[in-house]
Scaffold this motif. Structure first.
Motif, PDB file in Angstrom:
ATOM      1  N   LYS A  24      -5.642  -3.140   6.987  1.00 56.37           N
ATOM      2  CA  LYS A  24      -5.806  -2.367   5.753  1.00 56.37           C
ATOM      3  C   LYS A  24      -7.267  -2.004   5.547  1.00 56.37           C
ATOM      4  N   THR A  67      -2.933   6.457   8.556  1.00 54.47           N
ATOM      5  CA  THR A  67      -2.706   5.476   7.490  1.00 54.47           C
ATOM      6  C   THR A  67      -1.615   5.982   6.545  1.00 54.47           C
ATOM      7  N   THR A 104       0.830  -1.205   0.000  1.00 53.99           N
ATOM      8  CA  THR A 104       0.000   0.000   0.000  1.00 53.99           C
ATOM      9  C   THR A 104       0.869   1.262   0.000  1.00 53.99           C
ATOM     10  N   THR A 145      -2.775   1.178   4.589  1.00 51.53           N
ATOM     11  CA  THR A 145      -2.448   0.437   5.807  1.00 51.53           C
ATOM     12  C   THR A 145      -2.431   1.377   7.016  1.00 51.53           C
TER      13      THR A 145
END
Length: 368
Positions: free
Chosen positions: A329, A272, A8, A260
């Motif tokens: 996630k 994130t 990610t 994530t």
């Protein structure tokens, strides 16, 4: 491979939702007896542009000459650049494209006509131009009827420039406060576009193409009056939070950014690994498309991005924090998908939790 195994941030496209969006818009265009020429600035991906044509689109729309070049290189043969083209270097590139594909582009000023006439001297085909009509968005395009007549007279004197048609973009429909107001904006925009088409016909330059754009009115399936030949929606293929708010459901949002959770520094703050460089900091703050926060967390009800740094998204929500852990996630549905796609090198086409295909976003960064 399961999509949750991807590194990610990652741009995801749900294949089934995307296909449903594509077939729905094509059906609408067919029922309204108009051509569909989707604006590919939303996905910037030749493979998806080809898919749109396979489903029934008569050609594609792009915003930049660079996008047209990439699309042409990948086999797209019918391209409209929905933008005013200024500068001989860009016009030279269009002339070269015109040798192998059907390409047209926008004008709204005699200066452009003079440049085009000069650059296309000796070309095997005339330059194909469409005049943009300003219909309320307060962006580019002809406003006064007298200026339109003057521009058409300039085209008439040219031997290397041919008027293909006119086009408009009712982008202000995004700010409509209700479906009724959106319809009013749409009707006014269409009527104004048709009025200019009428003027062109009176001057013996009947447009072969009368093209209108902007996704919201087409999502509401408004009737398209006779005289309009083409529609140019873009966002419909992927959708986003703004469009979802307008139609009242997120079920048609095909695109999301997988991210994530990398930190939980307080009981309510969650961080994130995607920020402004992956989801932008765009919002819409007026009308049906008004967004909350800087993106919506797909898997949770009423959880939104509170703020972004370049590489971090910040969420302040204690209930959400209690349900997730570092390493988990989640997916973010962006507020405005078009600039988000332009930030990613590739997208992953997914279905039923599996990665089906990797798509290169080949028109990414083509600003010229």
């Amino acid at each position: 491979m399961k999509y949750v195994e991807l590194d990610t941030p990652a741009l995801l496209i749900d294949r089934n939702i995307m296909l449903a969006n594509l077939y729905s818009m094509q059906k609408y265009a067919d029922e309204c007896n108009v051509n569909l020429r989707p604006h590919t600035k939303t996905h910037k991906t030749p493979k998806l542009a080809k898919l749109q044509e396979e489903i029934g689109a008569t050609g594609i729309t792009v915003a930049k000459v660079g996008e047209a070049e990439v699309m042409a290189k990948n086999g797209l043969k019918n391209i409209f650049i929905a933008n005013e083209i200024v500068g001989k270097a860009k016009i030279e590139r269009i002339r070269k494209l015109s040798e192998t594909i059907d390409i047209s582009f926008g004008i709204d000023n005699a200066y452009q006509v003079n440049e085009i006439e000069e650059v296309f001297e000796g070309a095997t085909k005339k330059a194909q131009v469409l005049v943009e009509i300003e219909v309320g968005e307060e962006r580019s395009g002809i406003i006064e009827e007298d200026d339109f007549r003057t521009l058409l007279e300039a085209v008439k004197t040219c031997k290397n420039v041919e008027l293909r048609g006119i086009f408009s973009h009712d982008g202000h429909s995004y700010k409509a406060e209700s479906i009724e107001q959106c319809k009013l904006f749409f009707i006014e925009s269409v009527q104004r576009t048709l009025r200019f088409a009428e003027i062109a016909e009176e001057m013996n330059l009947k447009p072969n193409v009368v093209s209108i754009g902007s996704t919201p009115p087409f999502m509401f399936k408004f009737d398209i009056p006779e005289g309009i030949t083409e529609i140019r929606p873009g966002t419909y293929i992927l959708m986003d939070s703004a469009q979802a708010n307008a139609i009242g459901t997120y079920d048609r949002c095909a695109a999301s950014v997988l991210t994530t959770i990398i930190s939980k520094p307080t009981k309510e703050r969650v961080i994130t690994d995607v920020g402004a460089k992956g989801i932008t900091a765009q919002t819409r703050n007026k009308g049906l498309t008004t967004t909350k926060g800087l993106g919506r967390i797909k898997e949770f009800e009423d959880v939104y991005i509170s703020g972004v740094f370049d590489e971090h998204a910040i969420i302040y929500n204690e209930d959400f924090s209690n349900q997730v852990n570092v390493g988990d996630k989640v997916q973010i549905i962006p507020n405005h998908i078009c600039p988000v796609v332009n930030l990613h090198e590739k997208a992953y086409l997914i279905s039923e939790g599996e990665v089906m295909e990797e798509l290169l976003i080949e028109c990414r960064g083509k600003l010229q």
